[in-house]
Scaffold this motif. Structure first.
Motif, mmCIF file in Angstrom:
data_model
loop_
_atom_site.group_PDB
_atom_site.id
_atom_site.type_symbol
_atom_site.label_atom_id
_atom_site.label_comp_id
_atom_site.label_asym_id
_atom_site.label_seq_id
_atom_site.Cartn_x
_atom_site.Cartn_y
_atom_site.Cartn_z
ATOM 1 N N MET A 87 55.519 61.067 15.433
ATOM 2 C CA MET A 87 55.087 60.262 16.584
ATOM 3 C C MET A 87 56.189 60.165 17.629
ATOM 4 O O MET A 87 55.920 60.254 18.831
ATOM 5 N N ILE A 88 57.431 59.972 17.177
ATOM 6 C CA ILE A 88 58.555 59.850 18.109
ATOM 7 C C ILE A 88 58.727 61.146 18.890
ATOM 8 O O ILE A 88 58.906 61.131 20.113
ATOM 9 N N SER A 89 58.654 62.262 18.207
ATOM 10 C CA SER A 89 58.783 63.558 18.876
ATOM 11 C C SER A 89 57.662 63.743 19.903
ATOM 12 O O SER A 89 57.902 64.188 21.032
ATOM 13 N N SER A 90 56.447 63.389 19.531
ATOM 14 C CA SER A 90 55.308 63.508 20.423
ATOM 15 C C SER A 90 55.472 62.602 21.643
ATOM 16 O O SER A 90 55.188 63.006 22.780
ATOM 17 N N LEU A 91 55.922 61.386 21.415
ATOM 18 C CA LEU A 91 56.115 60.444 22.525
ATOM 19 C C LEU A 91 57.177 60.947 23.495
ATOM 20 O O LEU A 91 57.008 60.849 24.714
ATOM 21 N N LEU A 94 55.602 63.671 25.576
ATOM 22 C CA LEU A 94 54.639 63.145 26.547
ATOM 23 C C LEU A 94 55.334 62.446 27.708
ATOM 24 O O LEU A 94 54.935 62.601 28.873
ATOM 25 N N ILE A 95 56.354 61.680 27.413
ATOM 26 C CA ILE A 95 57.092 60.976 28.472
ATOM 27 C C ILE A 95 57.778 61.983 29.379
ATOM 28 O O ILE A 95 57.750 61.867 30.618
ATOM 29 N N ASN A 96 58.389 62.995 28.780
ATOM 30 C CA ASN A 96 59.036 64.054 29.557
ATOM 31 C C ASN A 96 58.006 64.776 30.429
ATOM 32 O O ASN A 96 58.253 65.081 31.599
ATOM 33 N N LYS A 150 65.245 55.439 19.866
ATOM 34 C CA LYS A 150 64.614 56.723 19.543
ATOM 35 C C LYS A 150 63.596 57.175 20.586
ATOM 36 O O LYS A 150 63.349 58.357 20.749
ATOM 37 N N ILE A 151 62.991 56.223 21.272
ATOM 38 C CA ILE A 151 61.991 56.541 22.298
ATOM 39 C C ILE A 151 62.537 56.074 23.643
ATOM 40 O O ILE A 151 62.947 54.919 23.784
#
Length: 179
Positions: A87-91, A94-96, A150-151
């Motif tokens: 989830m952290i990697s996906s977030l 997405l933010i980038n 992390k996010i």
């Protein structure tokens, strides 16, 4: 091959038993040729009712054939941590992606890009909430994780907020709702 014709005795074409339609199948499967009275009653009762199916998700299986995910995932902190890392990697991605979309939208006004920005915004909010819930579940197992480091901090797209405000102002200036 058997040719079926209406009975000359006034029978208006009532189909014969299935053993006449498929004699070779009945010969190979003796159980199909001898139908008991209870089976006939059951077939008569179920003939008018539609079939109902239950769809269940297939379990996730590892390369070795072991079940990876099941209903007891909440009892397995290692799997929960793996989901959180995903989830952290996906977030982050997405933010980038939203930052890149904002840069492009400042130069070029494209409806497809606006739609992508809105969809990403919704997904980010959902995944953030899911990550927070997962962290709370992990804390119950004694795993202390903070998402703050992390996010990246994301308060939403400023361009998207500005566009929504402009649309609301146009609605107010138009003088009401037209049908």
């Amino acid at each position: 091959t058997i040719l079926l014709t209406p009975n000359s005795q006034g029978n208006s074409g009532t189909p014969p038993p299935s053993s006449i339609f498929f004699p070779s199948i009945v010969n190979h499967f003796p159980a199909a040729s001898s139908t008991s009275e209870s089976n006939r009653e059951m077939n008569a009762n179920t003939a008018n009712t539609p079939r109902q199916y239950t769809v269940k998700p297939a379990p996730r299986v590892s390369a070795s054939g072991n079940i990876v995910s099941n209903a007891n995932d909440e009892d397995q902190p290692i799997l929960m941590e793996a989901k959180l890392v995903e989830m952290i990697s996906s977030l982050r991605q997405l933010i980038n992606s939203n930052h890149q979309l904002e840069e492009v939208l400042q130069e070029d006004d494209d409806d497809d890009l606006w739609q992508a920005l809105e969809e990403n915004e919704d997904v980010i909010l959902r995944r953030m909430n899911d990550a927070i819930v997962l962290v709370a579940k992990l804390r119950k197992h004694g795993v202390n994780i903070s998402l703050a480091d992390k996010i990246p901090q994301y308060d939403g797209s400023l361009l998207l907020k500005k566009r929504k405000e402009e649309k609301e102002q146009k609605k107010e200036q138009s003088g009401g709702l037209f049908l």
